[in-house]
Write an enzyme that holds these catalytic residues in place. Structure first.
Site, short mmCIF file in Angstrom:
data_model
loop_
_atom_site.label_atom_id
_atom_site.label_comp_id
_atom_site.label_asym_id
_atom_site.label_seq_id
_atom_site.Cartn_x
_atom_site.Cartn_y
_atom_site.Cartn_z
N GLY A 9 0.83 -1.21 0.00
CA GLY A 9 0.00 0.00 0.00
C GLY A 9 0.86 1.25 0.00
O GLY A 9 2.01 1.24 -0.47
N ALA A 10 0.33 2.31 0.56
CA ALA A 10 0.99 3.61 0.50
C ALA A 10 2.37 3.56 1.17
O ALA A 10 3.38 3.95 0.55
CB ALA A 10 0.11 4.65 1.18
N VAL A 11 2.45 3.06 2.39
CA VAL A 11 3.73 3.07 3.11
C VAL A 11 4.69 2.02 2.54
O VAL A 11 5.88 2.28 2.34
CB VAL A 11 3.52 2.82 4.63
N GLY A 12 4.17 0.83 2.27
CA GLY A 12 5.03 -0.25 1.75
C GLY A 12 5.68 0.14 0.43
O GLY A 12 6.89 -0.06 0.24
N ASP A 32 1.65 -8.58 -1.00
CA ASP A 32 0.35 -8.06 -0.55
C ASP A 32 -0.69 -9.17 -0.73
O ASP A 32 -0.49 -10.13 -1.48
CB ASP A 32 -0.06 -6.82 -1.36
N ARG A 82 -5.37 4.71 9.82
CA ARG A 82 -6.50 5.41 10.43
C ARG A 82 -7.09 6.44 9.47
O ARG A 82 -6.46 6.85 8.51
CB ARG A 82 -6.09 6.05 11.75
N ARG A 88 -4.50 5.88 16.58
CA ARG A 88 -3.82 4.68 16.07
C ARG A 88 -4.28 3.45 16.84
O ARG A 88 -4.37 2.35 16.30
CB ARG A 88 -2.30 4.84 16.21
N ASN A 95 -5.62 -4.94 12.97
CA ASN A 95 -4.20 -5.09 12.64
C ASN A 95 -3.48 -6.16 13.45
O ASN A 95 -2.51 -6.76 12.97
CB ASN A 95 -3.49 -3.73 12.75
N VAL A 118 5.86 -1.71 11.29
CA VAL A 118 5.38 -0.36 10.98
C VAL A 118 3.88 -0.23 11.29
O VAL A 118 3.41 0.83 11.73
CB VAL A 118 5.65 -0.02 9.49
N ASP A 148 8.93 10.38 13.89
CA ASP A 148 8.53 11.47 14.80
C ASP A 148 9.67 12.48 14.96
O ASP A 148 9.44 13.69 15.05
CB ASP A 148 8.13 10.88 16.17
N ARG A 151 9.79 14.70 11.97
CA ARG A 151 8.72 15.73 12.06
C ARG A 151 9.10 16.81 13.08
O ARG A 151 8.79 17.99 12.89
CB ARG A 151 7.40 15.06 12.44
N HIS A 175 4.67 5.79 20.09
CA HIS A 175 4.29 6.42 18.82
C HIS A 175 2.77 6.64 18.83
O HIS A 175 2.01 5.93 18.17
CB HIS A 175 4.72 5.51 17.66
N1 LIG Z 1 4.81 3.29 12.42
C1 LIG Z 1 4.63 4.38 11.68
O1 LIG Z 1 5.31 5.38 11.84
C2 LIG Z 1 3.59 4.38 10.59
C3 LIG Z 1 3.58 5.38 9.62
C4 LIG Z 1 2.59 5.34 8.63
C5 LIG Z 1 1.65 4.31 8.60
N2 LIG Z 1 1.70 3.36 9.56
C6 LIG Z 1 0.77 2.23 9.55
O2 LIG Z 1 1.12 1.37 8.47
C7 LIG Z 1 -0.01 0.63 8.05
C8 LIG Z 1 -0.16 0.72 6.54
O3 LIG Z 1 -0.52 2.02 6.16
P1 LIG Z 1 -0.76 2.36 4.60
O4 LIG Z 1 -1.06 3.79 4.52
O5 LIG Z 1 0.34 1.78 3.77
O6 LIG Z 1 -2.11 1.52 4.33
P2 LIG Z 1 -2.63 0.97 2.92
O7 LIG Z 1 -4.04 0.61 3.11
O8 LIG Z 1 -2.26 1.89 1.84
O9 LIG Z 1 -1.77 -0.37 2.72
C9 LIG Z 1 -1.89 -1.49 3.52
C10 LIG Z 1 -1.73 -2.71 2.65
O10 LIG Z 1 -1.71 -3.87 3.47
C11 LIG Z 1 -2.30 -4.90 2.72
N3 LIG Z 1 -2.68 -6.02 3.58
C12 LIG Z 1 -3.73 -6.12 4.43
N4 LIG Z 1 -3.74 -7.32 5.02
C13 LIG Z 1 -2.67 -8.00 4.56
C14 LIG Z 1 -2.15 -9.29 4.80
N5 LIG Z 1 -2.70 -10.12 5.67
N6 LIG Z 1 -1.04 -9.66 4.14
C15 LIG Z 1 -0.43 -8.81 3.27
N7 LIG Z 1 -0.90 -7.58 2.98
C16 LIG Z 1 -2.01 -7.18 3.62
C17 LIG Z 1 -3.48 -4.23 2.03
O11 LIG Z 1 -3.96 -5.00 0.93
C18 LIG Z 1 -2.88 -2.90 1.64
O12 LIG Z 1 -2.36 -2.92 0.32
C19 LIG Z 1 -1.19 1.21 8.85
O13 LIG Z 1 -1.47 0.39 9.97
C20 LIG Z 1 -0.68 2.56 9.31
O14 LIG Z 1 -1.33 3.02 10.46
C21 LIG Z 1 2.64 3.38 10.56
O1 LIG Z 2 -0.65 8.84 11.95
C1 LIG Z 2 -0.82 7.66 11.60
O2 LIG Z 2 -1.83 7.01 11.91
C2 LIG Z 2 0.20 6.98 10.75
C3 LIG Z 2 1.57 7.04 11.31
O3 LIG Z 2 1.67 6.47 12.58
C4 LIG Z 2 2.16 8.42 11.26
O4 LIG Z 2 2.63 8.92 12.30
O5 LIG Z 2 2.19 9.01 10.17
#
Ligand SMILES: NC(=O)c1ccc[n+]([C@@H]2O[C@H](COP(=O)([O-])OP(=O)(O)OC[C@H]3O[C@@H](n4cnc5c(N)ncnc54)[C@H](O)[C@@H]3O)[C@@H](O)[C@H]2O)c1
Ligand SMILES: O=C(O)C[C@H](O)C(=O)O
Length: 308
Positions: A9-12, A32, A82, A88, A95, A118, A148, A151, A175
């Protein structure tokens, strides 16, 4: 150096892109659950290789973990993000199941891997990976503090009207919107304490803006951020892959450090080829210690919701 990123997805995808552009890994596998999605992202990214000048081979897989075999580092970004107005912590219900299943599948094929978590709520998801995989604690790292802190530096530079490259600072703690502990006392502009340049009131504003950094972006974007998260993960991956011995605040299992035990929370660590090579203990003042304890109480409350 083989790196797997689960969740395309977006982060991956952002994370895979930054890893590739930095050109230190031979191979990145994106995996995915959505049919064809990781393959499509991988192909699109590979078509940037000649434009961006990297040789990293990016491949995609729909739920076929055999393609991830013998990964040196695995990044877990799978799960839901979220939406505006959410915390979160509210993501735990969906999750936790995803992170538990994904980490088990990953280590079946890469038993020696280092895992970077992540997915949110990240500190609790990192703890869950400890509880369910039994991997050595040096090999499970939660990413939050690197983002963080980036930022924090952005907000500091804005307040100081200084270039970001002149600014240094770190965020420890959980976090979460309330749990982050931006260490304003230790922040500097080219070695000079930032308090020499801005008022305590302005610095308090920087601190508050930093803590809600993720929520602010979620309000603007309708979903959570990905560029800085992807870049932060790529920094951790590079520090490990290239044995850089860099210090990043990461969520790690504590065993008495900072007076805390049996939880994962953000503290500065040295990252190298073995994962977490050292936990760095900074002398905190009373206010910072109290803030860190409050943060730990919050993380423990969320950990208590896990079905272990
Ligand atoms: N730790 C951090 O600093 C941080 C920063 C940003 C986002 N995040 C978290 O990262 C996660 C992903 O965010 P995103 O914006 O990429 O979301 P997203 O919806 O764009 O991508 C998530 C992907 O996970 C896939 N997925 C779901 N279940 C799965 C499984 N069992 N096996 C494999 N793939 C699976 C989905 O199909 C989707 O493509 C969220 O939980 C978000 O809160 C954490
Ligand atoms: O804010 C969120 O839910 C995603 C991530 O943890 C972030 O800090 O960008």
């Amino acid at each position: 150096m083989k790196v797997t990123v689960v969740g395309a997805g977006a982060v991956g995808a952002s994370c895979a892109e930054y890893i590739a552009i930095k050109n230190f890994a031979s191979e990145v596998v994106l995996l995915d659950i959505k049919e064809g999605y990781a393959e499509g992202k991988a192909m699109d990214l590979m078509q940037t290789a000649s434009l961006n000048g990297f040789d990293t081979k990016i491949t995609g897989s729909t739920s076929d973990y055999s393609k991830t075999a013998n990964s040196d580092i695995c990044v877990i970004t799978s799960g839901i993000p979220r939406k505006p107005g959410m915390t979160r912590e509210e993501l735990i219900g969906i999750n936790a199941g995803i992170v538990k299943a994904v980490s088990a599948d990953l280590i079946k094929h890469s038993p020696e891997t280092i895992i970077i978590v992540v997915s949110n709520p990240m500190d609790t998801m990192t703890y869950l990976v400890h509880k369910t995989t039994g991997l050595p604690k040096e090999r499970i790292i939660g990413m939050g503090g690197a983002l963080d802190s980036a930022r924090f530096k952005y907000r500091l530079a804005e307040a100081l009207e200084a270039p970001i490259s002149d600014v240094d600072g770190m965020v420890i703690g959980g976090h979460s919107d309330k749990g982050m502990v931006p260490l304003t006392r230790l922040a500097t502009r080219n070695s000079v304490p930032v308090t020499a340049f801005i008022s305590q009131e302005r610095l308090d504003q920087v601190k508050e803006d930093t803590k809600v950094g993720g929520a602010t972006l979620t309000g603007l974007l309708g979903t959570s951020a990905w560029y800085a998260p992807g870049a932060a993960v790529s920094g951790l991956v590079q520090a490990i892959a290239c044995d850089q011995k860099k210090i990043y605040p990461c969520s790690v299992l504590l065993n008495g450090e900072y007076g805390l035990s049996d939880l994962c929370i953000g503290v500065p660590v040295v990252l190298g080829r073995n994962g977490i090579e050292k936990i760095v203990e900074i002398e905190l003042n009373d206010a910072e210690k109290a803030h860190m304890q409050e943060s730990a109480d919050g993380v423990n409350a969320t950990n208590g919701l896990l079905e272990l």
